[in-house]
Design a protein around this motif. Structure first.
Motif, PDB file in Angstrom:
ATOM      1  N   ILE A 139      -0.636   5.034  -6.316  1.00 16.86           N
ATOM      2  CA  ILE A 139      -0.765   3.629  -5.908  1.00 16.86           C
ATOM      3  C   ILE A 139       0.552   2.896  -6.120  1.00 16.86           C
ATOM      4  O   ILE A 139       1.024   2.162  -5.246  1.00 16.86           O
ATOM      5  CB  ILE A 139      -1.917   2.964  -6.688  1.00 16.86           C
ATOM      6  N   GLN A 140       1.179   3.114  -7.264  1.00 15.05           N
ATOM      7  CA  GLN A 140       2.460   2.474  -7.538  1.00 15.05           C
ATOM      8  C   GLN A 140       3.559   3.082  -6.669  1.00 15.05           C
ATOM      9  O   GLN A 140       4.451   2.364  -6.194  1.00 15.05           O
ATOM     10  CB  GLN A 140       2.824   2.625  -9.020  1.00 15.05           C
ATOM     11  N   TYR A 141       3.484   4.388  -6.432  1.00 14.33           N
ATOM     12  CA  TYR A 141       4.496   5.055  -5.608  1.00 14.33           C
ATOM     13  C   TYR A 141       4.516   4.452  -4.206  1.00 14.33           C
ATOM     14  O   TYR A 141       5.591   4.198  -3.638  1.00 14.33           O
ATOM     15  CB  TYR A 141       4.215   6.551  -5.551  1.00 14.33           C
ATOM     16  N   ILE A 142       3.346   4.219  -3.659  1.00 14.02           N
ATOM     17  CA  ILE A 142       3.250   3.599  -2.335  1.00 14.02           C
ATOM     18  C   ILE A 142       3.919   2.222  -2.332  1.00 14.02           C
ATOM     19  O   ILE A 142       4.671   1.871  -1.415  1.00 14.02           O
ATOM     20  CB  ILE A 142       1.772   3.468  -1.913  1.00 14.02           C
ATOM     21  N   LYS A 143       3.660   1.439  -3.359  1.00 12.51           N
ATOM     22  CA  LYS A 143       4.227   0.087  -3.442  1.00 12.51           C
ATOM     23  C   LYS A 143       5.756   0.127  -3.505  1.00 12.51           C
ATOM     24  O   LYS A 143       6.415  -0.792  -3.019  1.00 12.51           O
ATOM     25  CB  LYS A 143       3.682  -0.638  -4.671  1.00 12.51           C
ATOM     26  N   ASP A 144       6.284   1.182  -4.099  1.00 14.62           N
ATOM     27  CA  ASP A 144       7.730   1.257  -4.328  1.00 14.62           C
ATOM     28  C   ASP A 144       8.502   1.863  -3.158  1.00 14.62           C
ATOM     29  O   ASP A 144       9.737   1.948  -3.221  1.00 14.62           O
ATOM     30  CB  ASP A 144       8.011   2.094  -5.588  1.00 14.62           C
ATOM     31  N   HIS A 145       7.814   2.302  -2.115  1.00 11.54           N
ATOM     32  CA  HIS A 145       8.492   3.000  -1.013  1.00 11.54           C
ATOM     33  C   HIS A 145       8.108   2.385   0.330  1.00 11.54           C
ATOM     34  O   HIS A 145       7.209   2.860   1.029  1.00 11.54           O
ATOM     35  CB  HIS A 145       8.169   4.501  -1.044  1.00 11.54           C
ATOM     36  N   LYS A 146       8.782   1.308   0.688  1.00 12.23           N
ATOM     37  CA  LYS A 146       8.528   0.638   1.962  1.00 12.23           C
ATOM     38  C   LYS A 146       9.234   1.376   3.103  1.00 12.23           C
ATOM     39  O   LYS A 146      10.329   1.913   2.929  1.00 12.23           O
ATOM     40  CB  LYS A 146       9.034  -0.810   1.914  1.00 12.23           C
ATOM     41  N   ASP A 147       8.595   1.393   4.255  1.00 16.68           N
ATOM     42  CA  ASP A 147       9.211   1.898   5.489  1.00 16.68           C
ATOM     43  C   ASP A 147       9.841   3.280   5.279  1.00 16.68           C
ATOM     44  O   ASP A 147      10.970   3.529   5.675  1.00 16.68           O
ATOM     45  CB  ASP A 147      10.277   0.904   5.978  1.00 16.68           C
ATOM     46  N   SER A 148       9.090   4.194   4.655  1.00 17.90           N
ATOM     47  CA  SER A 148       9.680   5.457   4.217  1.00 17.90           C
ATOM     48  C   SER A 148       9.092   6.707   4.859  1.00 17.90           C
ATOM     49  O   SER A 148       9.754   7.751   4.873  1.00 17.90           O
ATOM     50  CB  SER A 148       9.529   5.598   2.694  1.00 17.90           C
ATOM     51  N   PHE A 149       7.856   6.636   5.376  1.00 21.43           N
ATOM     52  CA  PHE A 149       7.180   7.861   5.791  1.00 21.43           C
ATOM     53  C   PHE A 149       6.642   7.752   7.218  1.00 21.43           C
ATOM     54  O   PHE A 149       6.270   6.680   7.683  1.00 21.43           O
ATOM     55  CB  PHE A 149       6.029   8.189   4.827  1.00 21.43           C
ATOM     56  N   ASP A 150       6.597   8.905   7.868  1.00 22.52           N
ATOM     57  CA  ASP A 150       6.005   8.985   9.205  1.00 22.52           C
ATOM     58  C   ASP A 150       4.492   9.129   9.131  1.00 22.52           C
ATOM     59  O   ASP A 150       3.765   8.594   9.976  1.00 22.52           O
ATOM     60  CB  ASP A 150       6.592  10.172   9.967  1.00 22.52           C
TER      61      ASP A 150
END
Length: 276
Positions: A139-150
């Protein structure tokens, strides 16, 4: 004496398998973990008494949670998996020819270790050159990585304990922001027979943020009722239109199955309409 393991799928229904051996049982920092050998399905991983995967039928779930999104997106180069510490989803991701990096974020290191110790056909993915395995809060990892994954794949347990927030509208909004401008999210969304409320929650939450939201089905024998759902949210691409028809060495997934999985029974359509 016969030994059996039972998952109580509802307060009135249990699913039992005869077991020949208990390989591991422990209380981790997050959940109760067991690995047993069943006569019908081979080795089985359970978390908090709920079946997560087995040697005999894991391919259905892992192929269907991954390949639908990967064959919809024309260039799924960076893929994030939240949960899925057994490694099966990561295995399917790194097999895809267009994937350059598959990142697995699992909160419970003991699940990863159990996979390494007892499920070599799943954990083989951990050491692939294209794979990264992180023990962290997804959950925190998602918050910390904007515009990062396909592509983001949420391979979670049922919405209990540490997985509850993975079914929230706020989490789906964070996934939307972590995806690139043509990204795709796919989540497992439980059984339409026994977990209609979970489907409504997942479908409704994803639909709040993604312009294209659809549900598809697969048959997984050891999951409650055997009929399992996945909900997909896409910023741009229609998941019923394949960009790639890579079937690789799949045992369940085909391009025909991909298209057919979106043809829903009337009662399932009614569930998602109620969740809109």
């Amino acid at each position: 004496m016969e030994l059996w393991v039972t998952e109580y799928q509802t307060p009135a229904l249990g699913y039992s398998c005869k077991i020949s051996e208990t390989l591991r049982t422990e209380q981790t920092d997050f959940q109760h973990l067991s690995v047993v050998v069943t006569e019908q399905f081979g080795r089985m991983l359970l978390l908090d008494g709920m079946v997560q995967t087995t040697e005999k039928d894991e391919f259905v779930y892992h192929e269907m949670i991954t390949r639908v999104a990967l064959n919809t997106h024309p260039a799924p180069r960076r893929v994030l998996i939240i949960g899925g510490g057994d490694g099966g989803t990561l295995r399917e991701v790194v097999r895809h020819p267009q994937v350059e990096e598959g990142v697995l974020v699992e909160i419970d290191d003991r699940v990863v270790q159990a996979a390494r110790d007892f499920f070599p056909d799943l954990s083989c993915s951990f050491d692939e050159p294209k794979a990264r395995v992180l023990i962290a809060d997804g959950i925190q990892y998602i918050k910390d990585h904007k515009d990062s994954f396909d592509v983001i794949i949420v391979d979670s347990t049922e919405p209990v304990g540490p997985a509850v927030e993975l079914f929230s509208a706020a989490f789906y909004q964070n996934c939307f922001q972590a995806l690139k401008n043509d990204g795709i999210l796919v989540v497992q969304s439980e059984s339409p027979f026994f977990n209609a409320d979970v489907i409504k929650m997942a479908y409704g939450g994803i639909k709040q943020h993604f312009p294209i939201t659809k549900l598809y089905l697969a048959n997984v024998p050891t999951y409650p009722s055997g009929l399992w759902s996945f909900t997909i949210g896409s910023k741009k691409y229609d998941p019923e239109t394949l960009s790639c028809e890579d079937e690789g060495n799949a045992r369940y997934y085909t391009s025909e199955v991909h298209r057919a999985a979106f043809k829903l029974p009337a009662f399932v359509r009614q569930i998602i309409e109620a969740g809109e």
